[in-house]
Each structure stands twice: as C-alpha cells, then as structure tokens.
Design a protein around this motif. Sequence first.
Motif, PDB file in Angstrom:
ATOM      1  N   SER A  56       3.893   1.468  -1.321  1.00 53.33           N
ATOM      2  CA  SER A  56       4.468   1.557  -2.661  1.00 53.33           C
ATOM      3  C   SER A  56       3.453   2.128  -3.646  1.00 53.33           C
ATOM      4  O   SER A  56       3.811   2.932  -4.530  1.00 53.33           O
ATOM      5  CB  SER A  56       4.936   0.175  -3.135  1.00 53.33           C
ATOM      6  OG  SER A  56       6.043  -0.276  -2.390  1.00 53.33           O
ATOM      7  N   ILE A  57       2.198   1.711  -3.520  1.00 53.05           N
ATOM      8  CA  ILE A  57       1.154   2.252  -4.396  1.00 53.05           C
ATOM      9  C   ILE A  57       1.057   3.764  -4.235  1.00 53.05           C
ATOM     10  O   ILE A  57       0.989   4.512  -5.224  1.00 53.05           O
ATOM     11  CB  ILE A  57      -0.204   1.591  -4.095  1.00 53.05           C
ATOM     12  CG1 ILE A  57      -0.199   0.117  -4.548  1.00 53.05           C
ATOM     13  CG2 ILE A  57      -1.341   2.345  -4.785  1.00 53.05           C
ATOM     14  CD1 ILE A  57      -1.429  -0.658  -4.129  1.00 53.05           C
ATOM     15  N   LEU A  76       0.360  -4.059  -8.241  1.00 49.40           N
ATOM     16  CA  LEU A  76       0.365  -3.953  -6.782  1.00 49.40           C
ATOM     17  C   LEU A  76      -1.057  -4.026  -6.224  1.00 49.40           C
ATOM     18  O   LEU A  76      -1.297  -4.668  -5.194  1.00 49.40           O
ATOM     19  CB  LEU A  76       1.033  -2.649  -6.357  1.00 49.40           C
ATOM     20  CG  LEU A  76       2.545  -2.563  -6.585  1.00 49.40           C
ATOM     21  CD1 LEU A  76       3.043  -1.134  -6.375  1.00 49.40           C
ATOM     22  CD2 LEU A  76       3.290  -3.523  -5.669  1.00 49.40           C
ATOM     23  N   HIS A  77      -1.998  -3.395  -6.906  1.00 44.10           N
ATOM     24  CA  HIS A  77      -3.395  -3.447  -6.474  1.00 44.10           C
ATOM     25  C   HIS A  77      -3.922  -4.893  -6.534  1.00 44.10           C
ATOM     26  O   HIS A  77      -4.627  -5.344  -5.613  1.00 44.10           O
ATOM     27  CB  HIS A  77      -4.258  -2.543  -7.353  1.00 44.10           C
ATOM     28  CG  HIS A  77      -4.307  -1.118  -6.912  1.00 44.10           C
ATOM     29  ND1 HIS A  77      -4.774  -0.731  -5.675  1.00 44.10           N
ATOM     30  CD2 HIS A  77      -3.943   0.032  -7.555  1.00 44.10           C
ATOM     31  CE1 HIS A  77      -4.701   0.581  -5.562  1.00 44.10           C
ATOM     32  NE2 HIS A  77      -4.205   1.071  -6.681  1.00 44.10           N
ATOM     33  N   LEU A 112       5.011   2.843 -14.582  1.00 52.12           N
ATOM     34  CA  LEU A 112       4.445   3.116 -13.264  1.00 52.12           C
ATOM     35  C   LEU A 112       2.991   2.655 -13.181  1.00 52.12           C
ATOM     36  O   LEU A 112       2.559   2.082 -12.174  1.00 52.12           O
ATOM     37  CB  LEU A 112       4.541   4.606 -12.942  1.00 52.12           C
ATOM     38  CG  LEU A 112       5.885   5.091 -12.398  1.00 52.12           C
ATOM     39  CD1 LEU A 112       5.952   6.604 -12.414  1.00 52.12           C
ATOM     40  CD2 LEU A 112       6.122   4.562 -10.995  1.00 52.12           C
ATOM     41  N   GLY A 113       2.226   2.908 -14.241  1.00 54.66           N
ATOM     42  CA  GLY A 113       0.828   2.487 -14.246  1.00 54.66           C
ATOM     43  C   GLY A 113       0.688   0.980 -14.142  1.00 54.66           C
ATOM     44  O   GLY A 113      -0.171   0.470 -13.416  1.00 54.66           O
ATOM     45  N   ASN A 169       4.166   5.485  -5.800  1.00 55.05           N
ATOM     46  CA  ASN A 169       4.150   5.399  -7.259  1.00 55.05           C
ATOM     47  C   ASN A 169       3.063   6.269  -7.874  1.00 55.05           C
ATOM     48  O   ASN A 169       3.240   6.838  -8.959  1.00 55.05           O
ATOM     49  CB  ASN A 169       3.968   3.940  -7.696  1.00 55.05           C
ATOM     50  CG  ASN A 169       5.192   3.089  -7.381  1.00 55.05           C
ATOM     51  OD1 ASN A 169       6.303   3.607  -7.273  1.00 55.05           O
ATOM     52  ND2 ASN A 169       4.997   1.798  -7.222  1.00 55.05           N
ATOM     53  N   GLN A 170       1.927   6.366  -7.196  1.00 56.54           N
ATOM     54  CA  GLN A 170       0.860   7.235  -7.708  1.00 56.54           C
ATOM     55  C   GLN A 170       1.304   8.697  -7.698  1.00 56.54           C
ATOM     56  O   GLN A 170       0.974   9.468  -8.615  1.00 56.54           O
ATOM     57  CB  GLN A 170      -0.408   7.048  -6.876  1.00 56.54           C
ATOM     58  CG  GLN A 170      -1.138   5.746  -7.177  1.00 56.54           C
ATOM     59  CD  GLN A 170      -2.346   5.537  -6.290  1.00 56.54           C
ATOM     60  OE1 GLN A 170      -2.387   6.005  -5.145  1.00 56.54           O
ATOM     61  NE2 GLN A 170      -3.331   4.809  -6.794  1.00 56.54           N
ATOM     62  N   GLU A 219       0.833  -1.214   0.000  1.00 61.12           N
ATOM     63  CA  GLU A 219       0.000   0.000   0.000  1.00 61.12           C
ATOM     64  C   GLU A 219       0.866   1.262   0.000  1.00 61.12           C
ATOM     65  O   GLU A 219       0.528   2.260  -0.648  1.00 61.12           O
ATOM     66  CB  GLU A 219      -0.933  -0.030   1.208  1.00 61.12           C
ATOM     67  CG  GLU A 219      -2.013  -1.112   1.101  1.00 61.12           C
ATOM     68  CD  GLU A 219      -2.794  -1.303   2.380  1.00 61.12           C
ATOM     69  OE1 GLU A 219      -2.349  -0.766   3.424  1.00 61.12           O
ATOM     70  OE2 GLU A 219      -3.828  -1.988   2.352  1.00 61.12           O
ATOM     71  N   ASP A 273       2.927  -1.063 -12.807  1.00 59.72           N
ATOM     72  CA  ASP A 273       3.337  -1.441 -11.454  1.00 59.72           C
ATOM     73  C   ASP A 273       2.200  -1.226 -10.461  1.00 59.72           C
ATOM     74  O   ASP A 273       1.924  -2.088  -9.616  1.00 59.72           O
ATOM     75  CB  ASP A 273       4.558  -0.623 -11.017  1.00 59.72           C
ATOM     76  CG  ASP A 273       5.850  -1.138 -11.633  1.00 59.72           C
ATOM     77  OD1 ASP A 273       5.786  -2.109 -12.410  1.00 59.72           O
ATOM     78  OD2 ASP A 273       6.910  -0.553 -11.346  1.00 59.72           O
ATOM     79  N   ILE A 274       1.562  -0.079 -10.558  1.00 61.94           N
ATOM     80  CA  ILE A 274       0.469   0.230  -9.632  1.00 61.94           C
ATOM     81  C   ILE A 274      -0.658  -0.784  -9.788  1.00 61.94           C
ATOM     82  O   ILE A 274      -1.230  -1.261  -8.799  1.00 61.94           O
ATOM     83  CB  ILE A 274      -0.045   1.665  -9.870  1.00 61.94           C
ATOM     84  CG1 ILE A 274       1.026   2.676  -9.439  1.00 61.94           C
ATOM     85  CG2 ILE A 274      -1.344   1.914  -9.115  1.00 61.94           C
ATOM     86  CD1 ILE A 274       0.730   4.096  -9.866  1.00 61.94           C
ATOM     87  N   SER A 275      -0.984  -1.114 -11.031  1.00 59.31           N
ATOM     88  CA  SER A 275      -2.049  -2.089 -11.281  1.00 59.31           C
ATOM     89  C   SER A 275      -1.697  -3.451 -10.689  1.00 59.31           C
ATOM     90  O   SER A 275      -2.534  -4.084 -10.034  1.00 59.31           O
ATOM     91  CB  SER A 275      -2.278  -2.212 -12.787  1.00 59.31           C
ATOM     92  OG  SER A 275      -3.254  -3.194 -13.067  1.00 59.31           O
TER      93      SER A 275
END
Length: 227
Positions: A67-68, A206-207, A199-200, A71-72, A65, A202-204
């Motif tokens: 990291s998200i 991670l979610h 980044l997008g 990164n966001q 969370e 990675d975020i996806s």
Amino acid sequence: MHLEPPNTRLVSFKDFAKHYLMIVLSILTALGLEAWIEHTHHAHAAAEASRRMDGELHKVLGNIEQSIAVNQKSLAALKALDAQVGADLGAGLDDAAINRKIQARRDDFQLNVNWPTLSSVAWDVAVADQSAGWIDASALQRYSTAYTAERELDTWLQRDSTIPVDAPHLVNTLTNLQTGRPVDPSDFQRSLRQMEMMLGSDISRLHVAAARIAPAVRGPAAGQPAD
C-alpha cells in the motif's frame, strides 16, 4: 487414580514404611506425568499460536508495504501535476492555457488511495482458546503491540484519513475534467493539495504501523501462511 492396598500383613514398621513410600512415589510419579503432559500440551498450543500469528502478521506487513508503494506512486503523480499548475500560475499563463494543459493530464487527477488488508484472526483465536497465555512474555508483548498497531491503523483509515479532503468539491472538479469543462486553476490546485495531504498522511500512518508490527514478525518462517 487407583491404588492397590497391600495384600500382605504389615508385621513391622519397616513393612509399613516401605508400602507408604511406594504409595507416595506412585502419587508423585502420576502427578509429575500429568504436569509434564499438560506442559507439553501448552507448549505445543503456544508454538502453534505463534506460528499462526507470525504468518498472519507477515502477510499484514506485506500488505502495508504494498500500500505504501502504491500510494507513493499516486502521490508523485499528483505532485507533478501540482508543480505544473503552480509553474503555470507563477508564469502568468491565462486560465484557458492552463486548462488545456490540465486537460492533457486529467488522468493524473485521481485519488488512488490503497488501503492494506488487515487481519487479526490468529490473535483472536489465541486469546479465545487461551493459548496466548502460554506464549513467552516477551513474545506476547511483541504480538500485542503489533495487533494494537493494526487495530489503531484500521480505525484511523476508516474514520480520520479522509478528513483533509472536501469530497463533494473533489467530485465536482473531477466531473468538470471528465466532461471537458474548464476549472479554476487556483481552485484546482487547492484540490490537488488536499489529495496530496490525504495520501501523505496515509503513507506516514502506514510507515508507523509497519515499524510497530515488524518486530513481531520472526524470520523466514514467519512467511508460512496462517490457516
């Protein structure tokens, strides 16, 4: 197990039956006590393994969370810079003018990717000492799913997450910015889009991992640290 033979003569079937029943009851009692002790040991080992995994997964989920969020924030800065360059190109500004505006925000051109610290020590120990086999089946399934998600995330981050980025070209662009040399605005925007895509993605990922790990984290007690 030690059994004492009767020290008196068995003069009747009734005496024999009585002594036989005492021996059988003694054996059953001893076996039952042994089974109870083993069950208690297994239950304690399973509870301890669960406690450790709860704590470990709670930390991993918190790291994901965090990291998200990082990164966001990085992605938002890149998108803002991208929007500026796109607007300037659309307005027909010359390259020199666009470069001056890029240089003013060159610190935003950073691939600041944050990867979470992942750990599976508690799971590895539970498998090694066989305590995982004594955990309730439904709980074990949740733990297995969570640690599988963690391993898959780690593999993806290490091998596939950087695929969208042309690293040598990114370094060249960053070097030009740091030394005050001009960059081609359209080329610069393409580099921004690569970074945004990474980044997008990675975020996806991670979610997705967080959604698979969260069901295995049990309540406030899960926050206890894993030894």
